[in-house]
Design a protein around this motif. Structure first.
Motif, PDB file in Angstrom:
ATOM      1  N   ARG A  73       0.820  -1.207   0.000  1.00  0.00           N
ATOM      2  CA  ARG A  73       0.000   0.000   0.000  1.00  0.00           C
ATOM      3  C   ARG A  73       0.854   1.257   0.000  1.00  0.00           C
ATOM      4  O   ARG A  73       0.543   2.232  -0.702  1.00  0.00           O
ATOM      5  CB  ARG A  73      -0.954  -0.023   1.198  1.00  0.00           C
ATOM      6  CG  ARG A  73      -2.041  -1.086   1.062  1.00  0.00           C
ATOM      7  CD  ARG A  73      -2.895  -1.206   2.303  1.00  0.00           C
ATOM      8  NE  ARG A  73      -4.002  -2.127   2.081  1.00  0.00           N
ATOM      9  CZ  ARG A  73      -4.894  -2.479   3.005  1.00  0.00           C
ATOM     10  NH1 ARG A  73      -4.798  -1.975   4.232  1.00  0.00           N
ATOM     11  NH2 ARG A  73      -5.868  -3.315   2.721  1.00  0.00           N
ATOM     12  N   LEU A  74       1.935   1.254   0.761  1.00  0.00           N
ATOM     13  CA  LEU A  74       2.827   2.407   0.762  1.00  0.00           C
ATOM     14  C   LEU A  74       3.438   2.625  -0.613  1.00  0.00           C
ATOM     15  O   LEU A  74       3.530   3.759  -1.097  1.00  0.00           O
ATOM     16  CB  LEU A  74       3.934   2.219   1.811  1.00  0.00           C
ATOM     17  CG  LEU A  74       3.496   2.274   3.276  1.00  0.00           C
ATOM     18  CD1 LEU A  74       4.653   1.881   4.193  1.00  0.00           C
ATOM     19  CD2 LEU A  74       2.987   3.660   3.651  1.00  0.00           C
ATOM     20  N   GLU A  75       3.833   1.532  -1.250  1.00  0.00           N
ATOM     21  CA  GLU A  75       4.418   1.650  -2.585  1.00  0.00           C
ATOM     22  C   GLU A  75       3.364   2.119  -3.587  1.00  0.00           C
ATOM     23  O   GLU A  75       3.682   2.857  -4.534  1.00  0.00           O
ATOM     24  CB  GLU A  75       5.018   0.326  -3.033  1.00  0.00           C
ATOM     25  CG  GLU A  75       5.704   0.369  -4.396  1.00  0.00           C
ATOM     26  CD  GLU A  75       6.771   1.464  -4.503  1.00  0.00           C
ATOM     27  OE1 GLU A  75       6.878   2.069  -5.586  1.00  0.00           O
ATOM     28  OE2 GLU A  75       7.478   1.722  -3.511  1.00  0.00           O
ATOM     29  N   ALA A  76       2.109   1.717  -3.375  1.00  0.00           N
ATOM     30  CA  ALA A  76       1.038   2.172  -4.267  1.00  0.00           C
ATOM     31  C   ALA A  76       0.868   3.692  -4.181  1.00  0.00           C
ATOM     32  O   ALA A  76       0.589   4.351  -5.186  1.00  0.00           O
ATOM     33  CB  ALA A  76      -0.270   1.471  -3.910  1.00  0.00           C
ATOM     34  N   VAL A  77       1.028   4.255  -2.984  1.00  0.00           N
ATOM     35  CA  VAL A  77       0.931   5.709  -2.838  1.00  0.00           C
ATOM     36  C   VAL A  77       2.123   6.378  -3.513  1.00  0.00           C
ATOM     37  O   VAL A  77       1.970   7.389  -4.207  1.00  0.00           O
ATOM     38  CB  VAL A  77       0.854   6.108  -1.351  1.00  0.00           C
ATOM     39  CG1 VAL A  77       0.775   7.627  -1.223  1.00  0.00           C
ATOM     40  CG2 VAL A  77      -0.351   5.471  -0.677  1.00  0.00           C
ATOM     41  N   LEU A 493       0.512   8.314   5.217  1.00  0.00           N
ATOM     42  CA  LEU A 493       0.549   8.253   6.674  1.00  0.00           C
ATOM     43  C   LEU A 493      -0.473   7.256   7.216  1.00  0.00           C
ATOM     44  O   LEU A 493      -0.229   6.588   8.225  1.00  0.00           O
ATOM     45  CB  LEU A 493       0.295   9.643   7.248  1.00  0.00           C
ATOM     46  CG  LEU A 493       1.391  10.685   6.967  1.00  0.00           C
ATOM     47  CD1 LEU A 493       0.914  12.078   7.364  1.00  0.00           C
ATOM     48  CD2 LEU A 493       2.679  10.327   7.694  1.00  0.00           C
ATOM     49  N   LEU A 494      -1.622   7.145   6.554  1.00  0.00           N
ATOM     50  CA  LEU A 494      -2.642   6.173   6.960  1.00  0.00           C
ATOM     51  C   LEU A 494      -2.118   4.748   6.833  1.00  0.00           C
ATOM     52  O   LEU A 494      -2.338   3.905   7.718  1.00  0.00           O
ATOM     53  CB  LEU A 494      -3.896   6.350   6.095  1.00  0.00           C
ATOM     54  CG  LEU A 494      -4.961   5.248   6.146  1.00  0.00           C
ATOM     55  CD1 LEU A 494      -5.561   5.128   7.544  1.00  0.00           C
ATOM     56  CD2 LEU A 494      -6.053   5.524   5.109  1.00  0.00           C
ATOM     57  N   PHE A 495      -1.411   4.442   5.755  1.00  0.00           N
ATOM     58  CA  PHE A 495      -0.963   3.076   5.500  1.00  0.00           C
ATOM     59  C   PHE A 495       0.316   2.728   6.253  1.00  0.00           C
ATOM     60  O   PHE A 495       0.709   1.562   6.304  1.00  0.00           O
ATOM     61  CB  PHE A 495      -0.755   2.861   4.002  1.00  0.00           C
ATOM     62  CG  PHE A 495      -2.015   2.997   3.191  1.00  0.00           C
ATOM     63  CD1 PHE A 495      -3.239   2.579   3.695  1.00  0.00           C
ATOM     64  CD2 PHE A 495      -1.988   3.567   1.924  1.00  0.00           C
ATOM     65  CE1 PHE A 495      -4.409   2.712   2.956  1.00  0.00           C
ATOM     66  CE2 PHE A 495      -3.150   3.705   1.169  1.00  0.00           C
ATOM     67  CZ  PHE A 495      -4.363   3.277   1.689  1.00  0.00           C
ATOM     68  N   SER A 496       0.968   3.718   6.843  1.00  0.00           N
ATOM     69  CA  SER A 496       2.182   3.450   7.611  1.00  0.00           C
ATOM     70  C   SER A 496       1.827   3.051   9.040  1.00  0.00           C
ATOM     71  O   SER A 496       0.938   3.636   9.656  1.00  0.00           O
ATOM     72  CB  SER A 496       3.074   4.695   7.642  1.00  0.00           C
ATOM     73  OG  SER A 496       4.149   4.505   8.534  1.00  0.00           O
ATOM     74  N   ASP A 497       2.547   2.056   9.561  1.00  0.00           N
ATOM     75  CA  ASP A 497       2.345   1.637  10.947  1.00  0.00           C
ATOM     76  C   ASP A 497       3.406   2.217  11.878  1.00  0.00           C
ATOM     77  O   ASP A 497       3.545   1.771  13.013  1.00  0.00           O
ATOM     78  CB  ASP A 497       2.345   0.105  11.045  1.00  0.00           C
ATOM     79  CG  ASP A 497       1.027  -0.495  10.574  1.00  0.00           C
ATOM     80  OD1 ASP A 497      -0.022   0.027  10.973  1.00  0.00           O
ATOM     81  OD2 ASP A 497       1.061  -1.463   9.802  1.00  0.00           O
TER      82      ASP A 497
END
Length: 523
Positions: A73-77, A493-497
């Motif tokens: 997901r981070l890479e998708a952003v 920021l949403l997809f980062s833990d």
């Protein structure tokens, strides 16, 4: 010569050791010969089986699944940003906004608005190459010595806020010097008898004025520039910036015309009084007033009690006057009040509120603020989920009558989507504070729908006219600067833990998603 017993022992030891070594070598050779005798198909089947067992083992690990999903997901952003940046770089470099369909650009102020708005997003996403080329443009091309009118609010939150944030994140003095330049050029806006600033400033001539059609400024605009000017004073040591914007807050605090802490939408720059009284909304023209009450209190290390009091009173005013439930799903929504008459109209802009309420609860405000935040973010998500494209309209009307079959109605004029960030922003806050994975999943659905209906193959994303028609969403041919400055940043920021990625105990976001540091003590 050794005694017989000693000689036998040594002989036996060497013999066994050699036998064991030879046996291992023989087994290895034997296994290799057997492997070589297998057909290519047999060997492929064995390797496939081993790989399948390995993958199945990994797939059953919840920790690894979550990690992989997060990285995807981070890479998708990052990929979405690169795609948007590609369009901007190819067709609108150095200009304010990309027109991705016509492969051209639009100008608002002529100050590279999209590029400046995106600086700290690139830094946060780790896009070093893109950041370096943008920095070079700022260093060599960005000049504020232009005979151009700019909107005080928009240039403060996007340009001043973007430069200040990038300075804080990078420590690069280039961005601070540019921030000082634009900040000083905006100050003529405050040269009014009422101390309520004009809406427009000519940054080249050093003059300011109201729009041609009115002497009013919007309440949101004059009360949502404080974080940036306060930060500029702190960095420069010059109190004039902070004094100017805090004088605005003091005057608004004392004004009549509020209803349970809710403010009208307009304020007159000549006499400093509210106009168009009796209309109360958390949407356009008033929204960020409420956001900045809380965030100034947080920025100042929770010492400015007057700001907190106004915020708490406003939240109670929202609950008393603007909250209703929809039919049939009983969604909690925020409507509007006009001269005592309630309207079930809710702007997408109002979806900043769940995140703001959650942020306040994180800083010790009443727990029911968090409960209300959870109810409202569900509503904001449903504004997406109940549309045929899975994208929210600009404005929704909620049904409140018994027998309604759907919660949300959308008028033809309100069906557009401008790539706005507010719902993703609130999803980020709710996930950061609750760790409930559903918020990440909701955000993932929204990102996929942006990719499906707004992505332009040659580069960039476009706003669309009709979220109710998947077959013909009708592109508007415009990518707002906030798509890179806010929307994609909040997705990341949403997809980062990682809770330390822009820690909410160290930074407060301005209303354009530019993080500014929380002061270590009252200043």
């Amino acid at each position: 010569m050794l005694p017989p017993s000693r000689r036998d022992f040594v002989s036996l030891t060497v013999s066994e050791s050699g036998s064991y070594t030879n046996s291992k070598q023989w087994r290895r050779q034997s296994c290799w010969r057997k492997w070589k005798r297998l057909s290519r198909l047999q060997r492929s089947l064995i390797l496939f089986t081993l790989m399948l067992l390995l993958v199945c083992g990994i797939a059953t690990s919840p920790t690894l699944i979550r990690h992989w999903r997060g990285e995807i997901r981070l890479e998708a952003v990052r990929e979405a940003f690169r795609h948007a940046w590609k369009g901007y770089k190819n067709f609108a470099w150095g200009h304010d906004e990309l027109k991705p369909i016509s492969k051209s650009y639009g100008e608002w102020f002529g100050l590279g608005l999209t590029l400046i708005d995106a600086l700290d997003t690139m830094w946060i996403l780790g896009l070093k190459e893109e950041f370096a080329e943008a920095r070079q443009w700022v260093a060599k091309e960005l000049s504020f010595d232009k005979n151009v009118d700019v909107n005080l609010f928009e240039s403060t939150i996007r340009i001043l806020g973007g430069l200040l944030s990038t300075y804080h994140l990078t420590g690069d003095s280039l961005f601070l010097e540019k921030a000082k330049d634009i900040g000083s050029r905006l100050m003529p806006a405050f040269s009014t008898a009422s101390k309520i600033p004009y809406s427009d400033v000519n940054i080249g001539k050093g003059t300011a004025h109201s729009p041609q059609w009115t002497s009013d400024s919007t309440v949101a605009e004059v009360t949502s520039i404080q974080l940036e000017f306060r930060d500029l004073s702190r960095l420069t040591g010059d109190p004039k910036y902070k004094l100017a914007v805090m004088e605005v807050m003091k005057r608004v605090h004392k004004l009549n015309g509020k209803q349970d802490g809710l403010v009208p939408m307009f304020i007159n720059t000549n006499n400093g009084l509210f106009t168009h009284q009796g209309i109360y909304t958390l949407g356009a023209r008033a929204d960020s007033y409420y956001e900045y009450l809380l965030k100034q209190w947080i920025q100042g290390n929770k010492t400015e009690k007057e700001l907190l009091d106004d915020y708490l009173q406003a939240v109670e005013g929202v609950k008393k006057n603007l909250l209703k439930k929809s039919t049939p799903s009983s969604l909690t929504f925020v409507g509007e009040l006009s001269h005592g008459h309630f309207s079930p109209k809710m702007d997408h802009l109002v979806c900043f509120l769940p995140g703001t309420l959650a942020l306040g609860a994180h800083y010790g405000l009443p727990a029911d603020h968090m409960e209300l935040a959870k109810q409202l973010i569900e509503t904001c998500y449903q504004m997406y989920a109940q549309m045929e494209t899975g994208l929210s309209p600009e404005i929704a009307y909620f049904n409140t009558h018994e027998g309604s079959t759907q919660d949300v109605d959308v008028k033809i004029a309100d069906r557009h989507n401008l790539l706005r960030p507010e719902t993703v922003e609130s999803l980020f806050y709710l996930y950061r504070f609750t760790k409930d994975k559903k918020y990440q999943q909701w955000g993932w659905e929204i990102l996929q729908n942006f990719n499906k209906y707004t992505r332009v193959p040659t580069g960039g994303y476009t706003s669309i006219n009709n979220v109710c028609d998947p077959a013909s969403p009708i592109p508007r041919d415009k990518m707002e600067s906030f798509f890179l400055g806010e929307t994609l940043k909040y997705f990341y920021l949403l997809f980062s833990d990682d809770p330390n990625l822009i820690s909410l105990d160290k930074y407060v976001f301005n209303t354009e998603a530019h993080p500014l540091p929380i002061w270590p003590q009252a200043e």
